[in-house]
Write a protein that holds these residues in place. Sequence first.
Motif, short mmCIF file in Angstrom:
data_model
loop_
_atom_site.label_atom_id
_atom_site.label_comp_id
_atom_site.label_asym_id
_atom_site.label_seq_id
_atom_site.Cartn_x
_atom_site.Cartn_y
_atom_site.Cartn_z
N PRO A 1 61.43 45.35 45.20
CA PRO A 1 61.95 45.44 43.83
C PRO A 1 61.34 46.52 42.95
O PRO A 1 61.81 46.73 41.83
N ARG A 2 60.33 47.22 43.40
CA ARG A 2 59.80 48.33 42.59
C ARG A 2 60.81 49.47 42.62
O ARG A 2 61.18 49.95 43.68
N THR A 3 61.24 49.91 41.45
CA THR A 3 62.22 50.99 41.36
C THR A 3 61.50 52.33 41.39
O THR A 3 60.70 52.63 40.50
N VAL A 4 61.77 53.14 42.40
CA VAL A 4 61.15 54.46 42.46
C VAL A 4 61.81 55.38 41.44
O VAL A 4 62.93 55.14 40.99
N TYR B 1 60.70 44.73 28.60
CA TYR B 1 62.06 44.26 28.82
C TYR B 1 62.59 44.56 30.21
O TYR B 1 63.77 44.37 30.48
N PHE B 2 61.72 45.03 31.11
CA PHE B 2 62.09 45.15 32.51
C PHE B 2 60.99 44.52 33.36
O PHE B 2 59.81 44.58 32.99
N ARG B 3 61.38 43.94 34.48
CA ARG B 3 60.40 43.37 35.38
C ARG B 3 59.49 44.48 35.91
O ARG B 3 59.95 45.53 36.33
N GLY B 4 58.21 44.24 35.87
CA GLY B 4 57.26 45.25 36.32
C GLY B 4 55.92 45.02 35.66
O GLY B 4 55.70 44.01 34.98
N SER B 5 55.02 45.95 35.84
CA SER B 5 53.69 45.80 35.27
C SER B 5 53.11 47.18 35.03
O SER B 5 53.55 48.18 35.60
N ALA B 6 52.09 47.22 34.19
CA ALA B 6 51.35 48.46 33.98
C ALA B 6 50.46 48.73 35.18
O ALA B 6 50.14 47.83 35.97
N THR B 7 50.01 49.97 35.32
CA THR B 7 49.04 50.29 36.37
C THR B 7 47.69 49.71 35.96
O THR B 7 47.42 49.49 34.77
N PRO B 8 46.79 49.47 36.90
CA PRO B 8 45.47 48.95 36.55
C PRO B 8 44.72 49.83 35.56
O PRO B 8 44.09 49.33 34.62
N GLU C 1 53.27 47.22 41.26
CA GLU C 1 52.93 48.27 40.29
C GLU C 1 52.95 49.64 40.96
O GLU C 1 52.90 49.74 42.19
N MET C 2 53.03 50.70 40.17
CA MET C 2 52.93 52.06 40.69
C MET C 2 51.50 52.30 41.15
O MET C 2 50.55 51.96 40.44
N LEU C 3 51.34 52.88 42.33
CA LEU C 3 49.99 53.15 42.84
C LEU C 3 49.40 54.38 42.16
O LEU C 3 50.04 55.43 42.06
N THR C 4 48.17 54.24 41.70
CA THR C 4 47.43 55.35 41.10
C THR C 4 45.99 55.32 41.62
O THR C 4 45.53 54.31 42.14
N PRO C 5 45.24 56.41 41.47
CA PRO C 5 43.85 56.45 41.96
C PRO C 5 42.89 55.78 40.96
O PRO C 5 42.31 56.45 40.12
N TYR C 6 42.72 54.47 41.08
CA TYR C 6 41.96 53.76 40.05
C TYR C 6 40.49 53.51 40.40
O TYR C 6 39.69 53.20 39.52
#
Length: 876
Positions: A153-156, A554-561, A510-515
Amino acid sequence: MSQQTRWLTLDEKMKRQMEEKFQYKRELAKGKEKELFGILNEAQTEDEKLALTYLLAYMPLNDLADYDGALFLNHIREAFHIQSVVPWGERVPASLFLHFILPYRINNENIEDIRGVFFDEIYPRVQDLSMANAILETNHWCHEKANYIGNDPRTVSPLTLIRTALGRCGEQSTLAVAALRSIGIPARQVYTPLWAHSDSNHAWVEAWADGKWYFFGACEPEPKLNQGWFENPAKHAMLIHTKVGAHYNGPEEITLAHPWYSELNLTNLYADTKTIHVRITDEEGQPTQAKVQFQLFNFGGLRNILVKETDEQGTVALTLGLGDVYISASGAKGWGFGKCDVKTTDEITISLSKEIPVDTEVDFKMVPPSAPADDASREVTAEERQKHNDRVKTGANICASYEATFLTEEDAHRLADECSLPKTRVWEVLKKARGNSHEIAAFLKEYSKPYKEWSLRLLEVLNEKDLTDTFRPTLADHLIQAMIVKDSILPELDDELFAQYILRPRVDFEMLTPYRSYFLKEFGVENVEAALENPRFLVDFLDREFEVVEGVNYFRGSATPVGSFKLKKGDTLSRNILFVALARTIGIPARLEPSDKRPQYMVDGSWKNVQFRDGTIDTKAADSSDQIGFVLWEKDEHAAEPIKYGENVTIARFEKGNYQSLFFNFDEDEQQKLALPSGYYRLTTSIRLNEGTALIRFRFFQVKPNTETTVPLQFPKHVYDVPVMAEANLDYQAEAMDGTMLNGARHVGAQGTTFIWIEPDREPSKHLLRELREMKAEWEALDIQINGFIREEKWGTAQQLQAAGDLPNNMILLKESTGEKALHVIGQAIPADKKVGNEWPIVYVVDENQQIRHISEGYKLGISKEVIDVYKQISE
């Protein structure tokens, strides 16, 4: 500052609402004041400043966390410039520009600076066309970029979709909307949250041209607008809507007027509809306020299509298609449930109670809407169809040429030899990476030397989609820091546990980032040591530093860490993802529990539930085994239905007045003893009938601490009736792949013959082909012949299908001659009211006596399973 355009004409009420919300967001995101709001000082015109204020005022909380203001200012400037250049720019009303061109977000995709890039590529193709023809041409451009595939379900982002050349409908429609907005044409993503007649949902696009909205399938060109393979399924829809990330005062019906967004009800543009009124009362029959969930049966359980709040009189209204909807209500006076037949009902009353059902069963059915009559006004001439087919073929060849640049299996084997890694595993990773395969290969070349097989293992624990949009800096950050943890903190941890719960950077979707490097620097050595000594320190840290704010996305998803850490605010899911990411970074194995996504960390080999002080998950928090019970399934030995979780079996837990679906891997071959937190549950078993009606059985039960509970796992009772529809006429000739002519009467199976007419390069035929591949073993276990017909003008694709070798071995491809001779001959005895039209794929199920027993036409998920089930029913 000078005024630049006429496209931001806001009345005083809208300006006042916007300013109030802007001030709230500014206070909410004060931790990023400079990065987000400092950009207002760089606005060069009043319109730029007004547009920035508008976007920031209605911006989802996740975007405040993840992005900086410079991105949005550039986006605004591109939008204004494009609108001043395109020939239709002056014809677009200000309200449509504000809501359907200016917005940067379409779904839950990663936001990138793409508008100018798309304009430069698309505009030369459309600048001399009418708006309607520009929409059609833009969709051809989209078709050249991407084909359909189901995925997570993650929208690219649109750029990632182009890089990958494959995506689900939500991603294809995101690309198409972004493309149209990039040339100044109002566009919106339209979707049915769930089908009523089939397991799944669908998203498509509406675009505005010269005073009227038109629909089309994204990346699926048609000769004209208001055409698409989903057109007939949409006539069976219960709800079709679109979201606007702001207050909206246009002509469409407002399904939901949320403080931060609006949902527009578009169902009546596609299907027959009716408005129902739901009245909520307490046990004394007095009106009471409640939250009302409207639900459909899908993927084995009841799922929400919309949630609304009642007014002060305890009522709520909704316009829906003419089928069944299930209604769940909860409030201060309790909870209540009921099924509503929209076609025959104007008003339904649901009484709330605080009783929870236990040890009871309820049987009912959910009936989808019947479709209205077809509209023949948009028929296409043979000449138009041929011209269109040629364009589609050209587009497919462009896409295929791009796909030919992806690394091949041979490339993967050379890379594996160079890196001393297993060839099969390297190819699996590169194959999934597709257009990002060169980036993934470069990562392996660089990091397989110091980290050997762990560099490959990192790639293997990612989601498949991650391989298409994760780049070397991100991968390197996670690999390097995780291996330091393995060597210095967790040298004894099992390799698989390390790979899944330390090395793996993904937590949810979530979108992958270098955390990791960022967290180690910002969290500090003392805090890291304290958390390693006692993981509760990390929980207390987030309790103290992080504020949970719900309802602003208002959309399913989450912030990056990293975004959540910087903003120090977010919804519960973002906070839980941040906890897991922090824990893995410092060396504490952590996860979101698979069934209900509660955060957990591992201590001495056992998972411990996290309990934050805000109580957001306190109903699940239990670090000791006395909160856990066990369920033993008492299976019906005579049940004909195989058990498939998420298809015909689901479990829901009762929480805060509603049943929340859980997610499990269910193995019917094992007598499972399922561990569940103590509480109240609902088991749903179901049978989906061929016409779409679902037969449903609820079993309510309670799980007590340290107790085994036996629960009957039985399906609704149903007597299958597969009548003879007509005698099949097999007196036809058809050309096989090798050019030989086959006589239909001789090319049959001992137990029956399935006739399928498909368009291999178009949906929904591609859905059916995928299902045939997935159920290859089941088809080959039957003594059934599958005759797959492809029209003469599409025959060139047959060779590619045959060469792939992944279709059932008992399937043969045949050329359907002009005039669809075999289709007409085989089914000529079918009664007029049962005859098929021209919605492909078309399927005839013929038994061993050459009798037609079942027909399927057009889009429906599960056709392959449905046909196999028909043969099983016939044999029984």
